[in-house]
Scaffold this active site. Structure first.
Site, mmCIF file in Angstrom:
data_model
loop_
_atom_site.group_PDB
_atom_site.id
_atom_site.type_symbol
_atom_site.label_atom_id
_atom_site.label_comp_id
_atom_site.label_asym_id
_atom_site.label_seq_id
_atom_site.Cartn_x
_atom_site.Cartn_y
_atom_site.Cartn_z
ATOM 1 N N GLU A 169 0.792 -1.243 0.000
ATOM 2 C CA GLU A 169 0.000 0.000 0.000
ATOM 3 C C GLU A 169 0.825 1.294 0.000
ATOM 4 O O GLU A 169 0.534 2.225 0.754
ATOM 5 C CB GLU A 169 -0.967 -0.020 1.194
ATOM 6 C CG GLU A 169 -1.840 -1.272 1.218
ATOM 7 C CD GLU A 169 -2.763 -1.377 2.438
ATOM 8 O OE1 GLU A 169 -2.621 -0.569 3.370
ATOM 9 O OE2 GLU A 169 -3.630 -2.264 2.438
ATOM 10 N N GLU A 276 -5.991 -10.909 -0.952
ATOM 11 C CA GLU A 276 -6.765 -10.682 0.278
ATOM 12 C C GLU A 276 -8.262 -10.684 -0.028
ATOM 13 O O GLU A 276 -9.002 -9.798 0.418
ATOM 14 C CB GLU A 276 -6.365 -9.349 0.941
ATOM 15 C CG GLU A 276 -4.870 -9.216 1.209
ATOM 16 C CD GLU A 276 -4.479 -7.977 2.008
ATOM 17 O OE1 GLU A 276 -5.365 -7.342 2.630
ATOM 18 O OE2 GLU A 276 -3.282 -7.636 2.015
HETATM 19 C C1 HAH Z 1 -5.397 -4.720 4.197
HETATM 20 N N1 HAH Z 1 -5.553 -3.321 4.000
HETATM 21 C C2 HAH Z 1 -4.002 -5.066 4.714
HETATM 22 O O1 HAH Z 1 -3.131 -5.351 3.647
HETATM 23 C C3 HAH Z 1 -4.012 -6.245 5.686
HETATM 24 O O2 HAH Z 1 -2.734 -6.408 6.211
HETATM 25 C C4 HAH Z 1 -4.996 -6.042 6.803
HETATM 26 O O3 HAH Z 1 -4.970 -7.136 7.709
HETATM 27 C C5 HAH Z 1 -6.339 -5.819 6.241
HETATM 28 C C6 HAH Z 1 -6.488 -5.214 5.055
HETATM 29 C C7 HAH Z 1 -6.720 -2.896 3.327
HETATM 30 C C8 HAH Z 1 -7.153 -1.489 3.561
HETATM 31 C C9 HAH Z 1 -6.571 -0.651 4.460
HETATM 32 O O4 HAH Z 1 -5.549 -1.076 5.193
HETATM 33 C C10 HAH Z 1 -7.025 0.667 4.648
HETATM 34 C C11 HAH Z 1 -8.042 1.133 3.932
HETATM 35 C C12 HAH Z 1 -8.641 0.307 3.034
HETATM 36 C C13 HAH Z 1 -8.204 -0.996 2.871
#
Ligand code: HAH
Length: 374
Positions: A169, A276
């Site tokens: 990200e 994911e």
């Molecule tokens: C994901 N982010 C992450 O990669 C993962 O490590 C976590 O456990 C859950 C989701 C998705 C995300 C975010 O972190 C913030 C805003 C939207 C989506």
């Protein structure tokens, strides 16, 4: 003698009634779908095309969820245990217990492991960006810390982890901003991204290294992901794949959006994985927010179920169509018993984003997904 005969006859009669009764209770969906065989798990239906994976916690591996995992998946990802915050809480202290227990479970059961993740702006340890006096560290110090972290973690699990989400990200969600304004970027500039891949590759030259991000279907964000990955590839950085997180919902992605994203990323000649996957039964929102009165309607209604089925079918039909480009699909959590979406974007709003229900039974959507023509 005669009484024995009567007893045996009675028992056989009873048995046949019980057996026939059980057969009659097989759910209708299973009977009418020709290619369905309930002894098979999700991984078996997709064996020829994708590695099917799931994100797990160390606790889940000690409950009845372990059986569901072994039947349905051939790869696991630690949901939190390998993130920098949990695994490296203090500069000179690693916390290995949780990650080690997940790796041991995978090895005992011959599962693959996707590592998640080595560099991210969230779930970072408190010490990482500052020195003992509380001042922000220099670029040199931060890159040295990143190198030490990545080298130690990748090295420990070398040979057990076949793929790593190296950078997670790093792209901004703001349309007019390229990279996310994180401490990594502010302190190091763009270079931290390439460096993270180099450190990981040095530690394990055989591991497949991924850039991983969400909201990848959005054309503006998708173009930025493409731009970043292309620039890394062109500069000779060891990057082998793009992780499309796949945190989707009943209202997205569109068929066109998902198709274009897959084609665009695949044109870079890298491996694609859905890393994911979950499909929320609420409309997609990318930012955390306060609870509103309408959030109290959190039952899994037949309308929500039907909309989710359509979206899962759309996604798996396209995964199947682009099976040459997509090598793996990992679900983010095991069953509707608990998902990160129960607390995101709204804390305490129950979601039902997965293929298995709260009792670990396959939902109707499971049978629809496995029945997609192959
Ligand atoms: C994901 N982010 C992450 O990669 C993962 O490590 C976590 O456990 C859950 C989701 C998705 C995300 C975010 O972190 C913030 C805003 C939207 C989506």
């Amino acid at each position: 003698m005669r009484t024995q005969f009567i007893a045996v006859a009675f028992v056989s009669l009873l048995l046949s009634v019980v057996v026939t009764g059980t057969l009659n209770k097989i759910p209708v969906e299973r009977k009418i779908i020709s290619s369905v065989d309930s002894s098979k798990g999700l991984k078996d239906y997709f064996k020829k095309y994708f590695t099917m994976g799931v994100a797990v916690s160390p606790r889940s591996l000690k409950t009845d969820e372990a059986g569901l995992i072994l039947k349905n998946f051939s790869s696991i990802t630690p949901e939190n245990a390998m993130k920098m915050g949990p695994i490296h809480p203090r500069e000179n202290e690693y916390f290995w217990r949780d990650a080690d227990s997940i790796v041991a479970f995978a090895q005992n059961n011959h599962l693959k492991i996707r590592g998640h993740n080595l560099c991210w702006h969230n779930q970072v340890p408190r010490w990482i960006f500052t020195n003992a006096a509380g001042d922000t560290v220099s670029k040199e110090v931060l890159l040295q810390r990143l190198k030490e972290h990545i080298t130690t973690v990748v090295n420990r699990y070398k040979g057990s982890i076949y793929a790593w989400d190296v950078v997670n990200e790093a792209i901004s969600d703001k349309p007019d901003e390229y990279l996310r304004n994180s401490p990594w970027l502010r302190i190091c500039g763009e270079e931290f991204i390439a460096k993270a891949f180099e450190y990981a590759h040095e530690a394990d030259p055989d591991a497949l290294l991924f850039y991983n991000d969400y909201n990848e279907i959005n054309p503006i964000k998708g173009d930025k992901i493409y731009r970043l990955v292309k620039s890394l590839k062109d500069a000779g950085v060891p990057i082998h794949g793009i992780g499309m997180q796949g945190h989707w919902a009943i209202n997205e992605p569109s068929e066109e959006g998902l198709t274009n994203t897959i084609k665009k990323f695949a044109s870079l000649g890298l491996k694609l994985q859905v890393t994911e996957l979950d499909i929320s039964v609420y409309s997609k929102e990318h930012n955390a927010r306060e609870r509103k009165p309408e959030d109290n309607n959190s039952e899994f209604t037949t309308e929500k179920e039907a909309a989710q089925i359509e979206m899962y079918k759309r996604c798996f039909t396209l995964f199947e169509k682009y099976k040459k480009q997509i090598t793996g699909i990992t679900f983010w959590n095991i069953s509707d018993r608990s998902s990160w979406l129960d607390n995101f974007p709204v804390r305490g709003r129950k979601d039902y984003p997965l293929l298995f229900d709260k009792n670990l039974q396959p939902k109707k959507v499971f049978w629809e997904v496995v029945n997609i023509k192959k």
